[in-house]
Design an enzyme around this catalytic site. Structure first.
Site, PDB file in Angstrom:
ATOM      1  CG  ASP A  19      -1.703   1.195   1.434  1.00 59.82           C
ATOM      2  OD1 ASP A  19      -2.363   1.599   0.464  1.00 59.82           O
ATOM      3  OD2 ASP A  19      -1.680   1.798   2.536  1.00 59.82           O
ATOM      4  CG  LEU A  20       1.606   5.678  -1.974  1.00 59.06           C
ATOM      5  CD1 LEU A  20       3.086   5.463  -2.219  1.00 59.06           C
ATOM      6  CD2 LEU A  20       0.985   6.413  -3.166  1.00 59.06           C
ATOM      7  CG  ASP A  21      -1.728   7.578   0.540  1.00 56.93           C
ATOM      8  OD1 ASP A  21      -0.805   8.347   0.283  1.00 56.93           O
ATOM      9  OD2 ASP A  21      -2.725   7.437  -0.196  1.00 56.93           O
TER      10      ASP A  21
ATOM     11  CB  THR B 219       0.212  10.948   2.038  1.00 58.41           C
ATOM     12  OG1 THR B 219      -0.067   9.553   2.097  1.00 58.41           O
ATOM     13  CG2 THR B 219       1.330  11.226   1.072  1.00 58.41           C
TER      14      THR B 219
ATOM     15  CE  LYS C 115      -4.061   7.293   9.384  1.00 62.98           C
ATOM     16  NZ  LYS C 115      -3.263   7.002  10.561  1.00 62.98           N
TER      17      LYS C 115
ATOM     18  CB  SER D  80      -2.187   3.003  -3.618  1.00 64.99           C
ATOM     19  OG  SER D  80      -2.764   4.179  -3.096  1.00 64.99           O
ATOM     20  CB  ALA D  81      -7.506   3.641  -2.334  1.00 60.12           C
TER      21      ALA D  81
ATOM     22  CE  LYS E 245      -5.743  -0.919  -0.975  1.00 65.28           C
ATOM     23  NZ  LYS E 245      -4.567  -0.210  -0.425  1.00 65.28           N
TER      24      LYS E 245
ATOM     25  CD  GLU F 231      -3.636  -1.686   3.048  1.00 64.83           C
ATOM     26  OE1 GLU F 231      -3.981  -1.417   1.892  1.00 64.83           O
ATOM     27  OE2 GLU F 231      -3.761  -0.863   4.004  1.00 64.83           O
ATOM     28  CG  ASP F 232      -1.793   2.560   6.479  1.00 62.41           C
ATOM     29  OD1 ASP F 232      -2.142   2.172   5.341  1.00 62.41           O
ATOM     30  OD2 ASP F 232      -2.058   3.685   6.931  1.00 62.41           O
TER      31      ASP F 232
HETATM   32  C1  BG6 Z   1      -5.707   6.078   0.317  1.00 66.78           C
HETATM   33  C2  BG6 Z   1      -5.703   6.946   1.557  1.00 66.78           C
HETATM   34  O1  BG6 Z   1      -4.453   5.524   0.104  1.00 66.78           O
HETATM   35  O2  BG6 Z   1      -6.074   6.857  -0.837  1.00 66.78           O
HETATM   36  C3  BG6 Z   1      -7.067   7.603   1.722  1.00 66.78           C
HETATM   37  O3  BG6 Z   1      -5.411   6.161   2.690  1.00 66.78           O
HETATM   38  C4  BG6 Z   1      -7.422   8.385   0.461  1.00 66.78           C
HETATM   39  O4  BG6 Z   1      -7.052   8.438   2.849  1.00 66.78           O
HETATM   40  C5  BG6 Z   1      -7.357   7.458  -0.753  1.00 66.78           C
HETATM   41  O5  BG6 Z   1      -8.719   8.942   0.581  1.00 66.78           O
HETATM   42  C6  BG6 Z   1      -7.653   8.173  -2.068  1.00 66.78           C
HETATM   43  O6  BG6 Z   1      -6.641   9.101  -2.327  1.00 66.78           O
HETATM   44  P1  BG6 Z   1      -6.643  10.184  -3.486  1.00 66.78           P
HETATM   45  O7  BG6 Z   1      -5.216  10.657  -3.533  1.00 66.78           O
HETATM   46  O8  BG6 Z   1      -7.056   9.492  -4.749  1.00 66.78           O
HETATM   47  O9  BG6 Z   1      -7.603  11.233  -3.085  1.00 66.78           O
HETATM   48 MG    MG Z   2      -2.704   3.170   3.592  1.00 66.33          MG
END
Ligand code: BG6
Ligand code: MG
Length: 217
Positions: free
Chosen positions: A12-14, A20, A48, A117-118, A148, A172-173
């Site tokens: 996962d990224l964030d 972030t 998150k 990542s989302a 997710k 994953e966090d």
């Molecule tokens: C996830 C974050 O990785 O991405 C969420 O944990 C965030 O908090 C989601 O809402 C979507 O991110 P973005 O950058 O497409 O708005």
């Molecule tokens: Mg995350």
């Protein structure tokens, strides 16, 4: 490759590779304040791992505010513009401790590496932090239909890497991400607190001091 190593790792990224969440928080709080209510760090925890539009719904629920679909799109765009103004200034210094060494060791060991990542801002964050070369495959919020806890993002990663899900480790966090990894049939390492990430196979605080040799069973 060592026999105890998985064929692939999906990150996962964030919250796993970069912190972030603080930028998402600043941007959502500014929008909440504009709409006339407070938004706390505790409220931010609920966002998150959750998609942008679902995050907006949670934020509006906190303030007990109802908006039309058009207004929602306008608020989400405004939040994203603010968020992008923060992340476009990111540097490699913001990679979380231990992450780059861990990725380097995986690469040297021929373990395939994917990002799952989302976030639709994944390409910008990877390029600002200089991490693009580590990833064989990147699956982000621009490519998946189901967010997710649906396993789509991780299953797509495994498919593009040409590795069976059962040979993948996921990092994953967020609870929603751990659930997605479980539903994908992958081994999941939670990053953060064991109370929140109860469904993970194993939980670590972060990558600082963690090597693949120590981690893989
Ligand atoms: C996830 C974050 O990785 O991405 C969420 O944990 C965030 O908090 C989601 O809402 C979507 O991110 P973005 O950058 O497409 O708005
Ligand atoms: Mg995350």
């Amino acid at each position: 490759m060592k026999s105890n190593y998985p064929l692939a790792c999906i990150f996962d990224l964030d919250g796993v590779i970069v912190d972030t969440a603080k930028y998402h928080f600043l941007a959502w709080r500014a929008l909440a304040n504009e709409l006339g209510f407070e938004f706390t760090e505790e409220d931010n925890e609920r966002l998150k791992g959750v998609s942008r539009m679902r995050s907006l719904d949670i934020m509006l629920e906190v303030g007990n505010v109802t908006l039309s679909e058009d207004e929602k799109i306008r608020v989400a765009d405004k939040k994203n513009n603010l968020y992008v103004s923060y992340i476009e200034k990111m540097t490699p210094d913001e990679i979380l401790p231990g992450v780059e060494d861990f990725l380097k060791t995986l690469k040297e060991s021929d373990v395939k590496i994917a990002l799952g990542s989302a976030s639709k801002n994944t390409p910008l964050i990877l390029s600002r932090t200089g991490l693009v070369p580590y990833f064989d495959v990147v699956v982000d919020g621009n490519m998946v239909e189901k967010a997710k806890p649906d396993p789509e993002v991780f299953l797509m990663g495994a498919k593009l890497l040409n590795v069976p899900p059962s040979s993948c480790y996921v990092f994953e966090d967020a609870a929603a991400g751990v659930e997605a990894a479980n539903r994908a049939g992958m081994y999941c390492v939670g990053i953060g607190s064991p109370e929140i990430l109860k469904q993970a196979n194993k939980v670590i605080a972060g990558f600082d001091g963690i090597t693949p040799d120590k981690l893989f069973i």
